[in-house]
Every structure is written in structure tokens, then in C-alpha cells.
Design a protein around this motif. Structure first.
Motif, mmCIF file in Angstrom:
data_model
loop_
_atom_site.group_PDB
_atom_site.id
_atom_site.type_symbol
_atom_site.label_atom_id
_atom_site.label_comp_id
_atom_site.label_asym_id
_atom_site.label_seq_id
_atom_site.Cartn_x
_atom_site.Cartn_y
_atom_site.Cartn_z
ATOM 1 N N SER A 50 67.725 23.029 -14.440
ATOM 2 C CA SER A 50 66.583 23.758 -13.886
ATOM 3 C C SER A 50 67.081 24.841 -12.947
ATOM 4 C CB SER A 50 65.638 22.807 -13.139
ATOM 5 O OG SER A 50 66.287 22.229 -12.023
ATOM 6 N N LEU A 51 66.206 25.796 -12.655
ATOM 7 C CA LEU A 51 66.470 26.827 -11.663
ATOM 8 C C LEU A 51 65.779 26.416 -10.367
ATOM 9 C CD1 LEU A 51 67.251 29.589 -10.522
ATOM 10 C CD2 LEU A 51 65.256 30.561 -11.691
ATOM 11 N N GLU A 52 66.575 26.117 -9.348
ATOM 12 C CA GLU A 52 66.040 25.720 -8.054
ATOM 13 C C GLU A 52 65.836 26.966 -7.200
ATOM 14 O OE1 GLU A 52 68.651 22.901 -6.315
ATOM 15 O OE2 GLU A 52 68.462 21.447 -7.956
ATOM 16 N N LYS A 89 70.368 28.663 -9.070
ATOM 17 C CA LYS A 89 69.809 28.534 -7.724
ATOM 18 C C LYS A 89 69.596 29.921 -7.136
ATOM 19 C CE LYS A 89 70.405 25.723 -3.530
ATOM 20 N NZ LYS A 89 71.267 24.743 -2.832
ATOM 21 N N MET A 90 68.424 30.111 -6.488
ATOM 22 C CA MET A 90 68.070 31.408 -5.911
ATOM 23 C C MET A 90 67.350 31.198 -4.582
ATOM 24 S SD MET A 90 66.592 33.383 -9.279
ATOM 25 C CE MET A 90 66.227 34.845 -8.331
ATOM 26 N N VAL A 148 66.248 39.216 -2.998
ATOM 27 C CA VAL A 148 66.482 38.138 -3.960
ATOM 28 C C VAL A 148 67.975 37.846 -3.967
ATOM 29 C CG1 VAL A 148 66.295 37.401 -6.358
ATOM 30 C CG2 VAL A 148 64.528 38.871 -5.372
ATOM 31 N N ASN A 149 68.361 36.634 -3.561
ATOM 32 C CA ASN A 149 69.772 36.243 -3.494
ATOM 33 C C ASN A 149 70.035 35.123 -4.495
ATOM 34 O OD1 ASN A 149 70.283 38.020 -1.307
ATOM 35 N ND2 ASN A 149 69.456 36.513 0.121
ATOM 36 N N VAL A 150 70.953 35.360 -5.407
ATOM 37 C CA VAL A 150 71.368 34.341 -6.374
ATOM 38 C C VAL A 150 72.468 33.512 -5.734
ATOM 39 C CG1 VAL A 150 72.320 33.910 -8.654
ATOM 40 C CG2 VAL A 150 70.727 35.820 -8.312
ATOM 41 N N LEU A 151 72.206 32.235 -5.502
ATOM 42 C CA LEU A 151 73.166 31.355 -4.826
ATOM 43 C C LEU A 151 74.089 30.636 -5.793
ATOM 44 C CD1 LEU A 151 70.762 29.746 -2.184
ATOM 45 C CD2 LEU A 151 72.132 31.833 -1.993
ATOM 46 N N LYS A 152 73.631 30.459 -7.043
ATOM 47 C CA LYS A 152 74.471 29.757 -8.019
ATOM 48 C C LYS A 152 74.231 30.371 -9.390
ATOM 49 C CE LYS A 152 75.628 25.124 -9.735
ATOM 50 N NZ LYS A 152 75.281 23.678 -9.685
ATOM 51 N N ASP A 153 75.325 30.823 -10.010
ATOM 52 C CA ASP A 153 75.243 31.440 -11.337
ATOM 53 C C ASP A 153 76.550 31.165 -12.064
ATOM 54 O OD1 ASP A 153 74.828 32.908 -13.565
ATOM 55 O OD2 ASP A 153 74.785 34.875 -12.590
ATOM 56 N N GLN A 154 76.553 30.102 -12.873
ATOM 57 C CA GLN A 154 77.778 29.713 -13.566
ATOM 58 C C GLN A 154 77.704 29.999 -15.060
ATOM 59 O OE1 GLN A 154 77.939 25.513 -12.638
ATOM 60 N NE2 GLN A 154 76.955 24.960 -14.568
ATOM 61 N N GLY A 155 76.754 30.843 -15.478
ATOM 62 C CA GLY A 155 76.683 31.206 -16.882
ATOM 63 C C GLY A 155 75.977 30.167 -17.717
ATOM 64 N N LEU A 156 75.995 30.373 -19.027
ATOM 65 C CA LEU A 156 75.285 29.507 -19.959
ATOM 66 C C LEU A 156 76.250 28.764 -20.863
ATOM 67 C CD1 LEU A 156 72.287 31.713 -21.181
ATOM 68 C CD2 LEU A 156 72.148 29.663 -19.787
ATOM 69 N N GLY A 157 75.996 27.496 -21.087
ATOM 70 C CA GLY A 157 76.656 26.700 -22.108
ATOM 71 C C GLY A 157 78.163 26.787 -22.080
ATOM 72 N N LYS A 158 78.760 26.979 -23.258
ATOM 73 C CA LYS A 158 80.214 26.995 -23.395
ATOM 74 C C LYS A 158 80.839 28.224 -22.751
ATOM 75 C CE LYS A 158 80.067 24.435 -27.764
ATOM 76 N NZ LYS A 158 80.393 24.468 -29.209
ATOM 77 N N ARG A 159 80.043 29.273 -22.531
ATOM 78 C CA ARG A 159 80.586 30.483 -21.923
ATOM 79 C C ARG A 159 80.758 30.333 -20.423
ATOM 80 N NH1 ARG A 159 76.220 34.640 -23.906
ATOM 81 N NH2 ARG A 159 74.949 32.873 -23.236
ATOM 82 N N ALA A 160 80.249 29.241 -19.879
ATOM 83 C CA ALA A 160 80.276 29.091 -18.426
ATOM 84 C C ALA A 160 81.692 28.928 -17.887
ATOM 85 C CB ALA A 160 79.420 27.902 -18.007
#
Length: 781
Positions: A438-440, A104-105, A80-92
Motif C-alpha cells: 500500500s501507499l502510506e 510512503k509520502m 509533496v515529499n516522497v519518503l519511500k520509493d523503491q520501485g516496482l517488482g523485480k526492477r526494485a
């Protein structure tokens, strides 16, 4: 024959360490991977020098035991490879704020394997909201139009406490302006409400009147300028209007990051699907935007109404939430539609729309208090399951919805399982209903070995170029066969693989290589023999176990282990299992046969013949034999025969083993005391020192006879005396009675009671006289 014989020996030994993957016929590495998630392939070149091709495929543990080095094992691992993870909301910390994490995964998954990962969704505090008010302007909605003239101001005031980014738009619809939905006379076309003396606008399909704006004054102004129209029947073209409002995003003004709400207000049902065929319109709805320069639906008279499925697809695609605000009599119809459209809700509208503000606010709060995941894209062949981890701490397996939410985060565990190999990468997404983010996901099935991509063409290992080396094995060119492509195909070689003329090649359980049989593995057991005619699983079974569980199957015949015999190897040669609790064999009532007791005493039963309601103890069992020898009147031979039938021997000797002997004291048939010592053996018993004593003396016959005679005489005399006494008593009572009656008798002295007169008097009844005269005739004698 040397190679094949060595192969059979090694195959027999390695059969004990083979895994489940080796039970199936796999001719390539790719086939091996598809047998199961635990199957691996050994690419070592000399690994199959003495094994069959199929045995390259096995579990990791089995291949290691067979000697395959780990660097030669082809075993793809799920990743399982996470390609995009920029956090949530204002914490991003990014310019583009996301409300779902990760974004994105990429998954690498083997068929039969499962993978579980977690996604987080944030319910924002100040989320932009776009509300497009789509209203039915048929004549029956006249009072509703008057009621909503100040809706914009009121709705803006209510929404101000929930979001600072609120916009409102407006559109209207009536019906397709064609027969039979409207009247087409010039007068009715100009004024559809002419029959009720009211001035109406000409019938139209759908009009977009106000793009989404934050100016509530513009909304109120547009509402104040609207007029109703009319048509013939109750259903309207509401679905036409919903479709255009959903797909004409640029004209409507939907924002990408907003919650898009489409409020549909009507007091009538909506046409859908093929309803327009009655007007001659047969071209299916294309789901495209067709607003002309005047913002009117230009294809209203040319395209069919959209179906519910088309509406669902476009609403989900454009992330629009639909709120049906309909009157009570239409509630059931629209609830049926809403059940097919994700995120759609139904509210009951008052007859004059006076509760429209309350209805919109209630629906909005319900949508804001719930997060529901939806799956978009092609997921055929993929099994998905969800577990909701909601804000209140509840964990709900099988659900992808959290309700009663406040601003904050919720999590969902997602489990994916691939059932079979995919033709190519599969792309799909997970998105909360009503959210733009969405999570692609991209999913690839691991069904191909890397070694197949780098074959050695015309390898010298494959008989000097007669095949290609792929994944450690030779793929032979046409006309060649064998593990190293060393054999040429021909009928003469095949005939050497037949046990006799007309028989199957290798008995149908193997393949012919260079005139020798190489037996195919079987999931039931080992197949062997020069012609693969033998196996170790075709022997007889006893109670479901091969050879009774006490033998080995050798070419269809059971070879029993030591201590066992019989056709099924189920007959034990030991008597240990027949020893009863008292130490005797079968409780002395039977014999041990095949390790089991066969009771010979009538009425005996049980595993060790221990139950026998009609049997006596061991002492009583031998009583008849002892009594026969102690009675002098019975012949000796008869007693010997009787005792032998009981497996008993009688000895007058006093020399016996006291530790094993049992002293028996019984009462004989003639009331004597019978004593003897009994020693029980495995198959017979020995009786020592039989004695008969304390016998009762015979009775005195003369004395008994005299006593009987005297008793009879005394009893007879007593009976005579008693009878005489009774007769005398009866006579005395009769005499006394006679005397008493005679004393009471009194006789008259003047008349003899025995005298009767000789004179008789008769009356002639036939005589009649003139006077009162009477004629009497007296006769005297």
C-alpha cells in the motif's frame, strides 16, 4: 487626529491595490492563512504604522505593491515529499519486492489548495495464491461433500499454469449448538440427523481442519474424512466462520505477500448481527480469534453473529478476498452482502458442487484481471478524486479501477483537496484490493504561521513591554489597546468616538483607538470620516451601477463627472448621442433631453425618433406653414402662430446657405406647385423664398350651365321618343291578335247559342205507386 487622518488618506489610495484577502477581517496570521490559499501575511514591524491591522493580510501581489519585502511575507507553500520509493517488482533491486510505487509520502496542504500525484501498480506474473475453502457441512451438503473429494488435486493442476506458489486450506461450519437452532434432546445432540435415519456428527459452529498447505494429498485426505452434521433451520453460522478465518491468520497460515482467497460454499443463508438474541446470546462479536486447542470456535455459544460491517472491516484489514459459492436460490442474498464488501464476488454453485472448480478458477481470473484502489483510514475533511490510466491507453476520470488486465503496470492520478484545517496530522493509505502492499500517506494542513511560534514577550516596540510582538504586530496585555498598545481602555475615550450622544461608536463601522476612530475595511468599498460615518458605496444606483456609472459616491451623495448631471448622474449634457443618421437632432421630430431623444411629433418613436409611420418628410412637415403665408385670405398673425408651433420661420429673402438648404417642391391643397428652400437648425427651421406657381385656371361657369341644360333636354326628348315607340309596338301586337281570333270563330245556323228553354221538369221523390207508374209534373210559363 493627525495619525487617523493620514491613515484614511493612505487607506483610500491603497484600496485600489488591495487583493481579495484584505476584504475580510483577520486579526492574526493564522486567521489570514485560513481565508484562502492565495492569502499571505506581512510580518514587517512598521508595515501597519499607518494602516489597519487587517491590511497585513493580502495576496502576494497586493503586499508587494504596498511595499512589504518578500523576506517578511509569511506564505506557506503546498509540498509533496516522497519518503519511500523503491520501485516496482523485480526492477526494485531490493529484498522486499513492492507492487505499488511510491510506498510512503508526506503532504503539506493549505485549505482550498489541490495537489495531484501519480501512483503505479504492477500486476505480477507469478503471484503467490492462498485459497481457504470454507464449506457448509449441514446435512443438505452431503452430495457436495462427495463431489469435492478430489478438488485439491484438480485445483492444484489448474493453478499450476497461473502460479508456482499455490496453497490450499480447509474449514467447515454448521450452526451455533444452542436452542432454537438445534434440538437439545440427548438423542438429537448425539445424532442431529436421527429423524431421517442418517448418522451425522454432533452440531458444531466452526472448525479449522487444515492450515494452508501446498500438499494437495493432505487436502484430499481431510475432505475424505469429513461427515455432515445437522440443524433445524436453513440459515447457518457462516459469518461466524468467515470472521474466524479472517482474524486467525496465524492458525490459518495466510502469507503476507499472497493473494488471499476465501471460498465460501453453502446452500443456505447466513445469520448475522442480532439473530443470536433469540437464543439468549447478547454479547456483541468482538472480532477476535477464538480458536481453541482443537481448532474449534470456542465462543460460538457466547458471542453474537458478526454484522456485515464487522466482516467488511476485518476482511479489508487482513486483505482477504471473499468468493461466495452459493446455490441459485441464495444468489440474491449473497449479492446483497457482496455489494457491501470490497473485492467480494458471487458465483452460482450447482446443487452437488460439481462446478466448484470452474467457479473458483473463473472468480480468480476475474480478480487477477482487475485492479481496484481502496482508501483505508480517516479521510474526513479531505476530498479525493481519481483518474485511471489503464494498459489499453484509456484515461477514465473519476474511476479508480482498471479491468481486462494482463501482467504489467497501470497508473492512477490522485487529486487531493483540503476543505478546512485539520486538528493534527491525518494518516491514511491507498491499496489495490487483494494486494498486501500500500501507499502510506501523512497529510498536514498548513494553517499556522511560523512566526507565531517565536513571539517576543514584553517587547519594547509594544509601548515598553505592554504587549508581545507576534508576526509583526503587538498583542496587547489586558487593559491596553492600539496598534502599539499605547492606549488604555476607558469610557472617556470611547465617548470621543461618538458623533453625538447616544450614537454608535464609530458609527458601527470602525474601532475606537485612543479616542479616535479607525474604520474597518468593507468588502463593498471604502469607509471613512472622523466617525466612520461616510462610505463610497451607499449612494443611489441607476441600472445597477453606482451613481449611474458617471459619478463618484462621496459620503452618500453622488458627485457627477463632467458632462453629466441629475440625481443619479445619468443625464448627459451633450447632444452628440441625439444626432440621427441624417445629421439632424432626433430626426427633426423631438428634442434632446439628458442625452436621449424625447419625441414631440405624435407617432414618432425610436432611439432618435427615426420611426414615424404617420409622419411625413421634413418638406411636407412645413407645408401648412408656407401655404398659410401664400394665401392672402388668412390673417398674418394666425400664420405666425401656426409656424411658431412648428419651430419654423418664413423669410422672403433669397440670401441663404445653399449648401445647407433643401429645395422642397410640393403640391398644395388647390393643386398648385409649392416651392421653397428649407434650412434645418438644432432647434428651429427657416424657410426661404416660398413660391406658388402652375396653378390650374378656374372653370367657365356659363358654359358648364349651358352644357348641363342641353344635356337634360336631349336626354328628355330621347326618353319620350323611346316610350312612344314601345307603346305603338304593343298596340300593334294586340290588334293583330284580335284579328286572328275573330277569323277563327264559326257559328251554328239552326240554334241560337244564347237561347234557353222556359220549361222545367221536376221529380217527386216521395211519391210511391203500386205499380211501375211515374208521376211527372211539368210547369210551363
Amino acid at each position: 487626529m493627525g495619525i487617523v487622518s493620514l491613515y484614511l488618506i493612505l487607506h483610500f489610495w491603497l484600496g485600489t491595490v488591495g487583493g481579495t484577502c484584505s476584504q475580510f477581517s483577520t486579526l492574526s496570521c493564522n486567521d489570514c492563512l485560513q481565508q484562502g490559499p492565495s492569502c499571505a501575511w506581512c510580518t514587517q514591524q512598521n508595515f501597519t504604522d499607518f494602516y489597519s491591522v487587517e491590511e497585513r493580510c493580502d495576496t502576494l501581489e497586493a503586499l508587494s505593491l504596498k511595499g512589504c519585502p518578500s523576506e517578511f511575507v509569511e506564505f506557506p507553500i503546498t509540498s509533496v515529499n516522497v519518503l519511500k520509493d523503491q520501485g516496482l517488482g523485480k526492477r526494485a533491486g531490493h529484498a522486499n519486492v513492492s507492487y505499488i510505487n511510491p510506498q510512503k509520502m508526506r503532504l503539506q496542504l493549505r485549505p482550498g489548495n489541490q495537489v495531484t500525484f501519480q501512483i503505479q501498480v504492477q500486476q505480477p506474473e507469478d503471484h503467490p495464491v492462498d485459497i481457504y475453502y470454507l464449506m457448509d457441512l449441514s446435512a443438505s451438503m452431503l452430495d457436495d461433500l462427495q463431489m469435492i473429494k478430489s478438488l485439491g488435486s484438480k485445483l492444484s493442476k489448474e493453478m499450476a499454469s497461473l502460479t508456482s506458489k499455490f496453497r490450499l486450506g480447509f474449514g467447515s461450519f454448521v450452526e451455533k449448538p444452542v436452542l432454537p437452532f438445534i434440538k437439545i434432546t440427548p438423542e438429537d445432540l448425539a445424532n442431529p440427523c436421527r429423524s431421517v435415519d442418517h448418522d451425522c456428527l454432533p452440531t458444531f459452529g466452526y472448525r479449522h481442519l487444515l492450515s494452508l498447505t501446498s500438499s494437495m494429498d493432505k487436502f484430499n485426505e481431510i475432505i475424505s474424512r469429513q461427515k455432515v452434521s445437522g440443524n433445524i433451520e436453513n440459515p447457518e453460522c457462516g459469518f461466524d466462520a468467515i470472521m474466524q478465518a479472517a482474524v486467525c491468520g496465524d492458525r490459518i497460515g495466510w502469507r503476507n505477500d499472497s493473494m488471499k482467497l476465501l471460498v465460501f460454499a453453502s446452500d443456505g443463508d447466513s445469520h448475522f448481527g442480532m439473530d443470536s438474541k433469540m437464543s439468549g446470546i447478547v454479547v456483541p462479536n468482538d472480532g477476535e480469534c477464538h480458536l481453541d486447542g482443537n481448532n474449534e470456535y470456542s465462543m460460538s455459544t457466547q458471542l453474537e453473529y458478526p454484522s456485515v460491517g464487522q466482516l467488511m472491516e476485518k476482511l479489508v484489514e487482513n486483505n482477504i478476498l471473499l468468493i461466495f459459492a452459493v446455490t441459485k436460490n441464495q444468489k440474491q442474498n449473497y449479492e446483497n452482502y457482496a455489494s457491501l464488501i470490497p473485492g467480494a464476488t458471487v458465483g452460482v454453485l450447482a446443487s452437488d458442487s460439481r462446478n466448484i472448480l470452474e467457479l473458483i478458477m473463473t472468480s480468480y481470473k476475474e480478480l487477477r484481471s482487475e485492479i481496484d484502489l481502496e482508501v483505508l483510514g480517516d479521510t474526513e475533511g479531505l476530498q479525493m478524486s481519481f483518474t485511471a490510466l489503464c494498459q489499453d491507453g484509456t484515461v477514465t476520470p473519476g474511476h479508480k479501477t482498471c479491468s481486462n488486465l494482463k501482467a504489467g503496470d497501470v497508473s492512477f492520478n490522485v487529486t487531493l483537496e483540503l476543505k478546512s484545517c485539520l486538528a493534527g496530522p491525518v494518516r491514511f493509505s491507498l491499496r489495490p484490493v487483494g494486494f498486501q502492499d500500500s501507499l502510506e500517506m501523512e497529510l498536514n494542513s498548513q494553517c499556522e504561521c511560523e512566526c507565531h511560534h517565536t513571539p517576543q514577550v514584553n517587547s519594547s516596540i509594544c509601548s515598553q513591554g505592554q504587549g508581545s510582538l507576534q508576526c509583526g504586530e503587538c498583542v496587547c496585555q489586558p487593559g491596553f489597546t492600539g496598534p502599539k498598545c499605547e492606549c488604555t481602555e476607558g469610557r472617556d475615550q470611547v465617548s470621543d468616538c461618538r458623533a453625538r450622544e447616544g450614537a454608535e461608536v464609530c458609527s458601527g463601522q470602525g474601532e475606537c483607538f485612543c479616542g479616535q476612530c479607525v474604520c474597518l475595511p468593507s468588502c463593498f468599498g471604502r469607509v471613512y470620516g472622523p466617525y466612520c460615518e461616510c462610505d463610497d458605496f451607499s449612494c443611489v444606483r441607476f441600472r445597477g451601477e453606482l451613481c449611474g456609472g458617471h459619478g463618484d459616491c462621496a459620503c452618500g451623495e453622488c458627485e457627477c463627472h463632467t458632462g453629466w448631471t441629475g440625481e443619479f448622474c445619468n443625464c448627459s449634457q451633450s447632444n452628440s448621442s441625439c444626432v440621427s443618421a441624417d445629421g439632424s437632432i432626433c430626426s427633426g421630430r423631438g428634442r434632446c433631453v439628458c442625452g436621449h431623444c424625447e419625441c414631440i411629433v405624435p407617432g414618432a418613436s425610436g432611439t432618435h425618433c427615426e420611426r414615424c409611420p404617420t409622419c411625413t418628410d421634413s418638406c411636407s412637415f412645413h407645408r401648412s406653414c408656407v401655404e398659410c403665408f401664400l394665401r392672402e385670405k388668412e390673417p398674418w398673425d394666425e400664420c405666425v402662430f401656426k409656424c411658431s408651433s412648428l419651430h419654423t420661420t418664413v423669410s422672403n429673402s433669397t440670401d441663404f446657405e445653399e449648401s445647407r438648404a433643401v429645395l422642397c417642391i410640393l403640391q398644395s391643397e388647390d393643386s398648385c406647385l409649392l416651392s421653397f428652400n428649407l434650412v434645418d437648425g438644432d432647434h428651429s427651421s427657416i424657410i426661404y423664398n416660398p413660391k406658388l406657381h402652375d396653378c390650374p385656371e378656374p372653370p367657365n361657369a356659363p358654359l358648364i350651365a349651358l352644357g348641363v341644360c342641353m344635356s337634360v333636354l336631349v336626354i328628355g326628348i330621347s326618353l319620350l321618343v323611346f316610350w312612344k315607340f314601345l307603346v305603338s309596338l304593343h298596340d300593334r301586337k294586340e290588334v293583330a291578335k284580335f284579328e286572328a281570333e275573330r277569323a277563327k270563330a264559326k257559328w251554328q245556323s239552326g240554334t241560337n247559342p244564347l237561347f234557353r228553354s222556359s220549361t222545367s221538369t221536376f221529380k217527386n221523390v216521395a211519391y210511391k205507386s203500386r205499380g211501375p207508374q211515374k208521376s211527372d209534373i211539368s210547369l210551363g210559363y
